[in-house]
Design a protein around this motif. Structure first.
Motif, PDB file in Angstrom:
ATOM      1  N   TYR A  49       0.858  -1.185   0.000  1.00  0.00           N
ATOM      2  CA  TYR A  49       0.000   0.000   0.000  1.00  0.00           C
ATOM      3  C   TYR A  49       0.895   1.236   0.000  1.00  0.00           C
ATOM      4  O   TYR A  49       1.790   1.367   0.836  1.00  0.00           O
ATOM      5  CB  TYR A  49      -0.891  -0.004   1.244  1.00  0.00           C
ATOM      6  CG  TYR A  49      -1.680   1.276   1.448  1.00  0.00           C
ATOM      7  CD1 TYR A  49      -2.650   1.667   0.541  1.00  0.00           C
ATOM      8  CD2 TYR A  49      -1.445   2.080   2.561  1.00  0.00           C
ATOM      9  CE1 TYR A  49      -3.379   2.830   0.736  1.00  0.00           C
ATOM     10  CE2 TYR A  49      -2.173   3.242   2.769  1.00  0.00           C
ATOM     11  CZ  TYR A  49      -3.136   3.624   1.851  1.00  0.00           C
ATOM     12  OH  TYR A  49      -3.851   4.769   2.049  1.00  0.00           O
TER      13      TYR A  49
ATOM     14  N   SER B  57       3.787  -6.108   3.126  1.00  0.00           N
ATOM     15  CA  SER B  57       3.484  -7.179   4.074  1.00  0.00           C
ATOM     16  C   SER B  57       4.479  -8.324   3.977  1.00  0.00           C
ATOM     17  O   SER B  57       4.883  -8.735   2.889  1.00  0.00           O
ATOM     18  CB  SER B  57       2.077  -7.734   3.810  1.00  0.00           C
ATOM     19  OG  SER B  57       1.824  -8.852   4.640  1.00  0.00           O
TER      20      SER B  57
ATOM     21  N   ASN C 262       3.841  -5.671   9.037  1.00  0.00           N
ATOM     22  CA  ASN C 262       3.776  -4.534   8.123  1.00  0.00           C
ATOM     23  C   ASN C 262       5.101  -3.787   8.148  1.00  0.00           C
ATOM     24  O   ASN C 262       5.415  -3.098   9.111  1.00  0.00           O
ATOM     25  CB  ASN C 262       2.660  -3.572   8.560  1.00  0.00           C
ATOM     26  CG  ASN C 262       1.336  -4.269   8.819  1.00  0.00           C
ATOM     27  OD1 ASN C 262       0.877  -5.056   7.998  1.00  0.00           O
ATOM     28  ND2 ASN C 262       0.730  -3.993   9.963  1.00  0.00           N
TER      29      ASN C 262
ATOM     30  N   TRP D 201      -3.640  -4.924   8.987  1.00  0.00           N
ATOM     31  CA  TRP D 201      -3.161  -4.336   7.735  1.00  0.00           C
ATOM     32  C   TRP D 201      -3.949  -3.075   7.394  1.00  0.00           C
ATOM     33  O   TRP D 201      -5.155  -3.068   7.519  1.00  0.00           O
ATOM     34  CB  TRP D 201      -3.284  -5.376   6.610  1.00  0.00           C
ATOM     35  CG  TRP D 201      -3.017  -4.822   5.249  1.00  0.00           C
ATOM     36  CD1 TRP D 201      -3.933  -4.425   4.321  1.00  0.00           C
ATOM     37  CD2 TRP D 201      -1.735  -4.583   4.677  1.00  0.00           C
ATOM     38  NE1 TRP D 201      -3.314  -3.969   3.203  1.00  0.00           N
ATOM     39  CE2 TRP D 201      -1.960  -4.042   3.388  1.00  0.00           C
ATOM     40  CE3 TRP D 201      -0.423  -4.761   5.107  1.00  0.00           C
ATOM     41  CZ2 TRP D 201      -0.914  -3.694   2.532  1.00  0.00           C
ATOM     42  CZ3 TRP D 201       0.619  -4.411   4.262  1.00  0.00           C
ATOM     43  CH2 TRP D 201       0.360  -3.886   2.991  1.00  0.00           C
ATOM     44  N   PRO D 202      -3.253  -1.997   6.967  1.00  0.00           N
ATOM     45  CA  PRO D 202      -1.801  -1.869   6.790  1.00  0.00           C
ATOM     46  C   PRO D 202      -1.075  -1.280   7.999  1.00  0.00           C
ATOM     47  O   PRO D 202       0.061  -0.833   7.866  1.00  0.00           O
ATOM     48  CB  PRO D 202      -1.710  -0.918   5.592  1.00  0.00           C
ATOM     49  CG  PRO D 202      -2.881   0.000   5.773  1.00  0.00           C
ATOM     50  CD  PRO D 202      -3.979  -0.851   6.356  1.00  0.00           C
TER      51      PRO D 202
END
Length: 329
Positions: A39, A52, A92, A303-304
Motif C-alpha cells: 500500500y 506485508s 507490516n 493491515w496496513p
C-alpha cells in the motif's frame, strides 16, 4: 432458536427459492491467489510504501499475553470478534522514500534459517516478493533500519545461502541489540532463544562492515529520528518520521496487539526480554501518542497498520486510518 436467527434463516430460504433467469453454466473456478500486499501513500514530501511479510499466527492468545485475570484475555478477544485460540498478527514493514534515501524498516522473516524460518507457520516470509510486486528492487534499498533483532524483523537480511538480500544497503540497529542477539552467552531460558540468536548472528553479521549504530534522540537520516523503547528487547527502538508539520511514528514491537495491549498496556508479552520494562515503556509511549496524536504505523496491527491511539477508559483504543482511495497504489 432465537427470533433473530429464525428471521435470518427464513430470509435465506426465501432467497434460495428465487429462480435463476440466466443460462445454466459451469461454476467459475477458484482463482487461488490474492492481490500483492502493498500500500503506497504520500506523507508530506515523502513517498511511503507498506509491504506485508504475511500473517504471523501466535496460537492461543492467553499463552502469549500474560498477567490478566483468568479468562480475561479470552473475553477481550471475543468482545472484539477475534478468535482467542489463534492470536493472529500482521507484519507490516515500511519503505520510506525521502527523495534522498530509500529506507526499509524491518525485513520480515525471510528464509535464511531454513525450517526455522517457518517456526510461526508458512504464511510469513513474503516481504521480498511483495517488495518486488510494489516495484521496489531490494538492490535499491540504501538503508535497512532494524527496530530489534528478533526473527520477524531481521531474518530476511540474507537468503538461505547467507547472501545479502540488500546488497547496497547499510544496516542501522541499536548497539545493545546487536551485541545481545549475536552473543552465544544469551542462549538460555526459553527454547526460542537459540534459533533467535543463531538467526540474528547469520543475518546481522553479514552486514558487520556496513553497520550504523542507532542513538536515542538522534537522526538516522534527515527526517527520521530514533527513539529508545527498551523492554521487548534490550535495545528495541522506534522511529519518528517527520515531513514539515506531519509526524508518523513507526512503533516496531512496542505493542503486538491492537486490542489486548492497548486496553491493558501493562499486560506482559511472552517474547519480551524484560516484560515489566516493556510494559512500562508501552504505557508511557501510548500516553504520549494519545496526547500528541501522531499517525502511528504499527508492525503487527491489522493491515496496513496505520492509525491513531486514543484514550479509552483506563487504557487506549486503536482507530485504524482509512485507506485513501487517492493513494498511490
Amino acid at each position: 432458536m432465537s427470533t433473530q436467527r429464525r428471521a435470518l434463516l427464513g430470509a435465506g430460504l426465501a432467497a434460495a427459492t428465487l429462480p435463476f433467469l440466466g443460462r445454466a453454466e459451469a461454476a467459475a473456478p477458484f482463482i487461488g491467489r490474492g492481490a500483492p500486499a502493498w500500500y503506497r501513500f504520500r506523507f508530506g514530501e515523502y513517498e511511503a510504501t507498506i509491504v506485508s511479510d504475511g500473517a504471523l499466527p501466535l496460537g492461543k492468545a492467553e499463552d502469549s499475553f500474560v498477567g490478566a485475570a483468568p479468562g480475561e484475555v479470552n473475553a477481550m478477544m471475543r468482545a472484539a470478534m477475534l478468535d482467542p485460540s489463534n492470536a493472529l498478527l500482521e507484519q507490516n514493514a515500511l519503505v520510506l522514500n525521502t527523495g534522498r534515501h530509500l529506507i526499509l524498516f524491518d525485513t520480515g522473516m525471510g528464509d535464511s534459517m531454513g525450517p526455522a524460518s517457518q517456526m510461526f507457520g508458512p504464511t510469513t516470509g513474503r516481504l521480498l516478493r511483495n517488495l518486488r510486486q510494489a516495484g521496489i528492487d531490494p538492490a535499491q534499498i540504501d538503508l535497512v533500519v532494524v527496530s530489534h533483532g528478533h526473527c520477524d524483523h531481521c531474518w530476511a537480511l540474507v537468503d538461505a545461502n547467507g547472501n545479502r538480500n540488500f546488497p547496497n544497503a547499510q544496516v542501522a540497529i541499536s548497539e545493545a541489540d546487536l551485541n545481545y542477539w549475536t552473543n552465544d552467552a544469551n542462549i538460555r531460558g526459553p527454547a526460542f532463544m537459540e534459533p533467535f540468536i543463531r538467526g540474528a548472528q547469520k543475518n546481522l553479521n553479514a552486514y558487520r562492515d556496513r553497520m550504523v549504530m542507532l542513538r536515542d534522540g538522534q537522526e538516522v537520516v534527515p527526517g527520521v529520528t530514533a527513539i529508545s523503547a527498551p523492554g521487548h528487547t534490550v535495545g528495541h527502538t522506534i522511529f519518528a518520521v517527520s515531513s514539515g508539520p506531519r509526524v508518523m511514528v513507526y512503533t516496531g514491537d512496542l505493542a503486538h496487539h491492537h486490542v489486548l495491549l492497548l486496553r491493558r498496556p501493562l499486560l506482559e508479552f511472552a517474547f519480551d526480554t524484560d516484560p515489566k520494562q516493556s510494559a512500562q515503556t508501552r504505557a508511557r509511549l501510548l500516553d504520549r501518542f494519545a496526547t500528541d496524536l501522531p499517525l502511528v504505523m504499527s508492525y503487527h496491527f491489522p493491515w496496513p497498520g496505520l492509525g491513531h491511539v486514543v484514550k479509552e477508559g483506563q487504557g487506549y483504543a486503536w482507530l485504524q486510518a482509512p485507506m485513501d482511495v487517492t493513494s498511490l497504489g
